[in-house]
Design a protein around this motif. Structure first.
Motif, PDB file in Angstrom:
ATOM      1  N   ALA A  19       3.376   9.768  -6.974  1.00 64.84           N
ATOM      2  CA  ALA A  19       4.241   9.551  -8.309  1.00 64.84           C
ATOM      3  C   ALA A  19       4.197   9.813  -9.902  1.00 64.84           C
ATOM      4  O   ALA A  19       4.763  10.718 -10.375  1.00 64.84           O
ATOM      5  N   VAL A  20       3.138   9.447  -9.708  1.00 65.38           N
ATOM      6  CA  VAL A  20       2.303   9.743 -10.963  1.00 65.38           C
ATOM      7  C   VAL A  20       2.237  10.872 -10.852  1.00 65.38           C
ATOM      8  O   VAL A  20       1.575  12.078 -12.697  1.00 65.38           O
ATOM      9  N   LYS A  21       1.210  11.575 -10.073  1.00 67.83           N
ATOM     10  CA  LYS A  21       0.417  12.849 -10.028  1.00 67.83           C
ATOM     11  C   LYS A  21       1.603  13.793  -9.804  1.00 67.83           C
ATOM     12  O   LYS A  21       1.384  15.243 -10.517  1.00 67.83           O
ATOM     13  N   ILE A  22       2.547  13.474  -9.563  1.00 69.69           N
ATOM     14  CA  ILE A  22       3.890  14.745  -9.571  1.00 69.69           C
ATOM     15  C   ILE A  22       4.315  15.512 -10.858  1.00 69.69           C
ATOM     16  O   ILE A  22       4.097  16.935 -11.525  1.00 69.69           O
ATOM     17  N   GLN A  23       4.007  13.347 -11.607  1.00 73.68           N
ATOM     18  CA  GLN A  23       5.074  13.451 -12.913  1.00 73.68           C
ATOM     19  C   GLN A  23       4.038  14.559 -13.993  1.00 73.68           C
ATOM     20  O   GLN A  23       4.279  14.895 -14.593  1.00 73.68           O
ATOM     21  N   GLN A  24       3.056  14.542 -13.291  1.00 73.28           N
ATOM     22  CA  GLN A  24       1.689  14.685 -14.064  1.00 73.28           C
ATOM     23  C   GLN A  24       1.901  16.401 -14.055  1.00 73.28           C
ATOM     24  O   GLN A  24       1.715  16.842 -14.586  1.00 73.28           O
ATOM     25  N   GLU A  25       1.974  16.880 -12.630  1.00 69.08           N
ATOM     26  CA  GLU A  25       2.227  18.752 -12.485  1.00 69.08           C
ATOM     27  C   GLU A  25       2.843  19.201 -13.273  1.00 69.08           C
ATOM     28  O   GLU A  25       3.253  20.018 -13.731  1.00 69.08           O
ATOM     29  N   PHE A  26       4.166  18.514 -13.306  1.00 65.85           N
ATOM     30  CA  PHE A  26       5.112  18.832 -13.852  1.00 65.85           C
ATOM     31  C   PHE A  26       5.333  18.567 -15.604  1.00 65.85           C
ATOM     32  O   PHE A  26       5.646  19.972 -16.031  1.00 65.85           O
ATOM     33  N   SER A  27       4.445  18.085 -15.966  1.00 63.93           N
ATOM     34  CA  SER A  27       4.453  17.742 -17.916  1.00 63.93           C
ATOM     35  C   SER A  27       3.067  19.053 -17.994  1.00 63.93           C
ATOM     36  O   SER A  27       3.603  19.902 -18.171  1.00 63.93           O
ATOM     37  N   GLN A  28       2.297  18.922 -16.780  1.00 70.19           N
ATOM     38  CA  GLN A  28       1.790  20.383 -17.219  1.00 70.19           C
ATOM     39  C   GLN A  28       2.624  21.468 -16.927  1.00 70.19           C
ATOM     40  O   GLN A  28       1.850  22.323 -17.471  1.00 70.19           O
ATOM     41  N   TYR A  29       3.108  21.707 -15.663  1.00 73.04           N
ATOM     42  CA  TYR A  29       3.950  23.159 -15.725  1.00 73.04           C
ATOM     43  C   TYR A  29       5.517  23.233 -17.063  1.00 73.04           C
ATOM     44  O   TYR A  29       5.122  24.559 -16.924  1.00 73.04           O
ATOM     45  N   LYS A  30       5.738  21.500 -17.724  1.00 72.22           N
ATOM     46  CA  LYS A  30       6.036  22.032 -18.942  1.00 72.22           C
ATOM     47  C   LYS A  30       5.497  23.029 -19.575  1.00 72.22           C
ATOM     48  O   LYS A  30       6.156  23.575 -20.204  1.00 72.22           O
ATOM     49  N   SER A  44       0.783  -1.266   0.053  1.00 73.13           N
ATOM     50  CA  SER A  44       0.086  -0.233   0.066  1.00 73.13           C
ATOM     51  C   SER A  44       1.314   1.248   0.037  1.00 73.13           C
ATOM     52  O   SER A  44       0.240   2.282  -0.707  1.00 73.13           O
ATOM     53  N   ILE A  45       2.132   1.495   1.202  1.00 77.63           N
ATOM     54  CA  ILE A  45       2.881   2.639   0.859  1.00 77.63           C
ATOM     55  C   ILE A  45       3.197   2.786  -0.485  1.00 77.63           C
ATOM     56  O   ILE A  45       3.777   3.316  -1.039  1.00 77.63           O
ATOM     57  N   SER A  46       3.939   1.245  -1.142  1.00 76.34           N
ATOM     58  CA  SER A  46       4.174   1.470  -2.393  1.00 76.34           C
ATOM     59  C   SER A  46       3.272   2.150  -3.322  1.00 76.34           C
ATOM     60  O   SER A  46       3.325   3.123  -4.286  1.00 76.34           O
ATOM     61  N   ALA A  47       2.205   1.704  -3.223  1.00 72.30           N
ATOM     62  CA  ALA A  47       0.979   1.457  -4.561  1.00 72.30           C
ATOM     63  C   ALA A  47       0.651   3.342  -4.466  1.00 72.30           C
ATOM     64  O   ALA A  47       1.037   4.200  -5.404  1.00 72.30           O
ATOM     65  N   SER A  48       0.819   3.792  -3.094  1.00 69.31           N
ATOM     66  CA  SER A  48       0.424   5.646  -2.675  1.00 69.31           C
ATOM     67  C   SER A  48       1.765   6.132  -3.265  1.00 69.31           C
ATOM     68  O   SER A  48       1.333   6.948  -3.944  1.00 69.31           O
ATOM     69  N   ILE A  49       3.116   5.722  -2.583  1.00 74.04           N
ATOM     70  CA  ILE A  49       4.024   6.817  -3.419  1.00 74.04           C
ATOM     71  C   ILE A  49       4.258   6.651  -4.959  1.00 74.04           C
ATOM     72  O   ILE A  49       4.027   7.722  -5.856  1.00 74.04           O
ATOM     73  N   ASP A  50       3.862   5.439  -5.026  1.00 76.93           N
ATOM     74  CA  ASP A  50       3.249   5.463  -6.918  1.00 76.93           C
ATOM     75  C   ASP A  50       3.017   6.357  -7.716  1.00 76.93           C
ATOM     76  O   ASP A  50       3.006   6.938  -8.350  1.00 76.93           O
ATOM     77  N   GLU A  51       1.269   6.810  -6.798  1.00 73.64           N
ATOM     78  CA  GLU A  51       0.451   6.826  -6.978  1.00 73.64           C
ATOM     79  C   GLU A  51       0.642   8.922  -7.039  1.00 73.64           C
ATOM     80  O   GLU A  51       0.637   8.928  -7.890  1.00 73.64           O
TER      81      GLU A  51
END
Length: 168
Positions: free
Chosen positions: A57-68, A48-55
Motif C-alpha cells: 500500500a505504501v509503494k502504491i501510494q508512493q507511485e500514485f504521488s509520483q504519478y500525480k 506477515s500478510i498485513s505487513a506485506s499488504i501495508d508495504e
C-alpha cells in the motif's frame, strides 16, 4: 486465545469425531482442512500478510504521488507552452499588421511613383511632339514666307528688279 480454550475446542472436535456424529467423507475433509488452513493462516501469517499488504500500500501510494507529481508537472508545462504559443501568436499578428502597413505604404509609394513617371513620360512625349510641330511650323512658315515674298516681289516689282533680285 489462551491454552484452555484451545484445549476445550480440540477436545470437542475429537469427541464429535469419535462418536461419529459427523461422518467423514470428502466434503467434510475438505471443509475441515479449509477451516484449519484459515485458522492457521489467520493466527500465524496474519502479521506477515498485513505487513506485506501495508508495504505494498505504501509503494502504491508512493507511485500514485509520483504519478500525480508528473501529471502536475506535465500540466504546468502544457500551460507554459500554451502561454508561449499565445504570446507567439500575438507577436506574429503584430508583425503581420506592421508588415501589412509597410506593404500598403510601399504600394502607395510605387503607385504614386508610377503615376508621376507616367505623367513625366507623357509630358516628355508631348514636348517632343510640340518641338517637332514647332520645327515643322517654322519650316512651313519659312517656306510660305519665302514663296509669298517671291510671289509678292514678282507681282509688284518690275522686270528689271526681278533680274537684280535673282542674282542675290
Amino acid at each position: 486465545m489462551n491454552i484452555s480454550l484451545r484445549s476445550i475446542i480440540i477436545f470437542l472436535v475429537l469427541f464429535v469425531f469419535s462418536k461419529e456424529v459427523i461422518v467423514f467423507n470428502e466434503e467434510i475433509l475438505v471443509l475441515f482442512t479449509s477451516f484449519i488452513f484459515i485458522y492457521l493462516t489467520y493466527n500465524l501469517a496474519s502479521d506477515s500478510i498485513s505487513a506485506s499488504i501495508d508495504e505494498r500500500a505504501v509503494k502504491i501510494q508512493q507511485e500514485f504521488s509520483q504519478y500525480k507529481e508528473i501529471q502536475q508537472s506535465t500540466i504546468n508545462h502544457l500551460i507554459s507552452y500554451h502561454k508561449k504559443q499565445r504570446l507567439l501568436l500575438k507577436n506574429i499578428e503584430e508583425i503581420f499588421a506592421v508588415t501589412k502597413e509597410n506593404v500598403q505604404t510601399i504600394l502607395l509609394s510605387y503607385s504614386k511613383l508610377f503615376v508621376k513617371n507616367f505623367y513625366l513620360l507623357v509630358e516628355e512625349k508631348l514636348k517632343k511632339v510640340l518641338i517637332n510641330e514647332l520645327k515643322y511650323s517654322s519650316l512651313l512658315q519659312g517656306k510660305i514666307a519665302t514663296e509669298l515674298n517671291a510671289y509678292l516681289v514678282s507681282i509688284y516689282s518690275s522686270d528689271k528688279d526681278k533680274k537684280i533680285r535673282m542674282f542675290f
